[in-house]
Scaffold this active site. Structure first.
Site, short mmCIF file in Angstrom:
data_model
loop_
_atom_site.label_atom_id
_atom_site.label_comp_id
_atom_site.label_asym_id
_atom_site.label_seq_id
_atom_site.Cartn_x
_atom_site.Cartn_y
_atom_site.Cartn_z
N ARG A 181 10.59 1.55 12.44
CA ARG A 181 9.37 2.11 11.82
C ARG A 181 8.54 2.91 12.83
O ARG A 181 7.33 3.04 12.66
CB ARG A 181 8.50 1.01 11.21
CG ARG A 181 9.17 0.28 10.07
CD ARG A 181 8.89 0.96 8.75
NE ARG A 181 9.09 0.02 7.64
CZ ARG A 181 8.89 0.32 6.38
NH1 ARG A 181 8.45 1.51 6.05
NH2 ARG A 181 9.10 -0.57 5.44
N ARG A 199 3.68 5.49 9.59
CA ARG A 199 2.90 4.26 9.65
C ARG A 199 1.72 4.27 10.61
O ARG A 199 0.58 4.42 10.22
CB ARG A 199 3.80 3.06 9.99
CG ARG A 199 4.54 2.59 8.78
CD ARG A 199 5.06 1.18 9.04
NE ARG A 199 5.38 0.51 7.79
CZ ARG A 199 5.72 -0.76 7.70
NH1 ARG A 199 5.75 -1.52 8.77
NH2 ARG A 199 5.98 -1.30 6.54
N ARG A 212 0.75 13.25 5.66
CA ARG A 212 0.91 12.55 4.39
C ARG A 212 -0.23 12.90 3.43
O ARG A 212 -0.02 13.09 2.23
CB ARG A 212 0.98 11.04 4.62
CG ARG A 212 1.10 10.30 3.32
CD ARG A 212 1.54 8.86 3.42
NE ARG A 212 1.59 8.33 2.06
CZ ARG A 212 2.06 7.17 1.75
NH1 ARG A 212 2.53 6.37 2.66
NH2 ARG A 212 2.06 6.76 0.49
N ASP A 241 13.17 6.15 3.25
CA ASP A 241 12.89 4.77 2.82
C ASP A 241 14.10 4.27 2.04
O ASP A 241 14.88 5.07 1.50
CB ASP A 241 11.62 4.70 1.97
CG ASP A 241 11.03 3.28 1.95
OD1 ASP A 241 11.55 2.41 2.67
OD2 ASP A 241 10.07 3.06 1.21
N TYR A 270 15.06 -5.62 -4.69
CA TYR A 270 14.07 -4.70 -5.27
C TYR A 270 14.46 -4.30 -6.69
O TYR A 270 13.64 -4.28 -7.61
CB TYR A 270 13.97 -3.42 -4.43
CG TYR A 270 13.19 -3.53 -3.15
CD1 TYR A 270 11.80 -3.40 -3.14
CD2 TYR A 270 13.84 -3.76 -1.95
CE1 TYR A 270 11.09 -3.49 -1.96
CE2 TYR A 270 13.12 -3.86 -0.76
CZ TYR A 270 11.76 -3.72 -0.78
OH TYR A 270 11.04 -3.81 0.39
#
Lengths: 347, 347
Positions: A27, A31, A40, A77, A152
């Site tokens: 990561r 982030r 973003r 992702d 998920y």
């Protein structure tokens, strides 16, 4: 013509013991970086970043300018594979990915071999990022592992409660779950083959939710699908080494290492020194600094960095975290840890 | 006068290999039994049950009438020790225990040796339950482990987010957390000594949240406090064997077993067969049926019960779950699993 220097990461993945281990952090892209949040905010939704090769490759390279990492990992992702199989995907602000109802299994099975093609924009991200990276720094591609994706997909969301239900369904709807995991293994192989052909020099499989599975279930839902992916990569002529990361596998990581066929194993924060040393007889290991400690910083961080280097740098070792960077981790702590690893043996 | 038969559980805890292992289930008292919910509805709050020896001993014995368990475990809950140290405790319906602000450490330290006395009503529960139990069935006392108690005490509640914060504070407020854990080790020893003197024949220490701790932190916050409790019990002349249950400890359970001094180790659902067999060279092991599978039932449950019996009944083994019974587990599934274990070797 002089040969280009081989990236330190790839040497370690081949089993070489280096004077100081390569370092990258899970990561590391996105982030915690202000330059990421700026991008973003301009781009709107998260998926607008992931599927725009120019933006995604820029985000991949952002941490490489700030820190002396030995490898970049593409910005993406894991639920893009379920989406490529026909399951609706969206991001709820501050809550992570959400997925629509599980598509028909036969319909998904029909799509597995075209997943690489469906996700071709990620290949373009790989190409652009590779072109922007110094030759001595490696580029890593990645995918979510089948069981983690299934947790998920079965509940339409992540989180502890959803994972518990998924584990329960592995008992009550065993046929469904096993078939889903097999479909996902083939889809993941297609996705990773495409990334390798686009220029990814190593491939990581993120089994983020390997925890709390009984041994027989772990064998069927984790070890076997990973072995299936590794075999498919080999059959396709992919030579990029695979880093398997079964987070939370506890003592089962030993069987995983011997039976999955991966070239390197990611260890979580809990991995004992002795366990890592045993694994190093067969594979390179990667990990296992606690992201909570990276966030905490200070001398206790320095001491643990040294301890990890001392206990594992006698074998093939890649310095990393035991889980992804926590968003509010101070950048100075990342700098401090990276510099300490880079300076190893120089002290 | 003929000697009373030694309870099967105690034989296994001594290291005996039995024709068929003893069986009991964590959380067998309360939770999934209708007769418990009837009592609870009449009694009002949960703590009214815990601190009423007549009611608590009755709840302890309820599952012993329904199922052929080889051991009873007293009905109580782990946060009674924080309460005895001066931290306010209450139960939020459907949410588990809540605790008030953390008391001053010095004030808590002053109370550690009187915790057994403060919780004397639990000793009365032990006496009444022991008197109501057949001699061939053992009575187990228990306490929460220091680190697990600390995770509740530091955040005032349980849950994943609270535990993450507690793990983080183990880095950022290390002195505080380590002192708290030492205080809790002494308080737990006082509590367990009292239970043993009242008639508990074995003692289990529940480290329910041993997961995700780096090895050095695990050593300081789990292994050392457990060793401290075991040493205090020995110094007090307690001969009841101790079952340590570091749930989620993964591969660290091996060091835990060798260094804590416990006579038996509880294994969680993930424990590999080979790991359990290695541990059985030194201690008895207990576990590790998945409570989700017990709830699921069916042939997949039968097969896993058989597998556990086959892989571990060659050494000292106590059949149990890898975590507590889930409240909505059908009673017929519990009957089925217990009967299958009892019939082992007879098939």
């Amino acid at each position: 013509m002089a040969a280009l220097p081989e990236p330190r990461l790839l040497k370690a993945l081949k089993g070489e013991v280096l004077e100081r281990p390569p370092i990258w952090f899970m990561r590391q892209a996105g982030r915690c970086l202000p330059e990421y949040h700026e991008l973003r905010a301009k781009a709107g939704g998260f998926l607008n970043l992931v599927f725009d090769p120019k933006l995604a490759s820029e985000i991949t390279l952002q941490p490489m300018r700030r820190f002396a990492y030995d490898a970049a990992i593409i910005f993406s992702d894991i639920p893009v594979v379920p989406q490529a199989l026909g399951q609706e995907l969206w991001y709820q602000e501050g809550e992570g990915p959400r997925l629509g109802p599980l598509p028909d299994l036969d319909a998904m099975a029909d799509r597995v071999n075209s997943v690489g093609e469906t996700l071709a924009s990620v290949g373009e991200t790989v190409r652009l990022a590779r072109a922007g990276l110094e030759p001595e720094r490696a580029l890593i591609g990645f995918a979510g592992a089948p069981w983690t994706l299934a947790t998920y997909m079965l509940q339409g969301r992540g989180g502890d409660a959803a994972r518990t239900v998924a584990r329960s369904r592995a008992f009550t709807e065993r046929g469904l779950v096993e078939r889903l995991v097999d479909i996902l293994a083939d889809a993941t192989a297609s996705y990773l083959i495409m990334q390798a052909r686009a220029g990814a020099q190593a491939l990581q499989i993120f089994e983020s939710w390997a925890e709390f599975l009984p041994e027989d279930v772990f064998e069927r839902l984790v070890i076997q699908p990973h072995a299936r992916i590794v075999a498919a990569l080999k059959a396709a002529g992919v030579t990029a080494p695979v880093i398997g990361f079964p987070r939370g596998a506890g003592a089962l990581v030993e069987r995983y290492t011997l039976e999955s066929g991966v070239q390197a194993v990611g260890l979580d924060v809990q991995a004992p020194a002795a366990l890592g040393q045993r694994l190093q007889r067969n594979v390179a290991i990667q990990g296992a600094l606690d992201p909570l400690l990276l966030r905490a910083g200070g001398e206790v961080l320095d001491r643990r960095v040294d301890q990890l280097l001392e206990q594992w740098s006698g074998g093939p070792y890649i310095f990393n975290l035991g889980h992804g960077i926590i968003p509010d981790t101070p950048i100075v702590h990342i700098e401090r840890a990276v510099e300490r690893v880079i300076a190893w043996r120089a002290r």
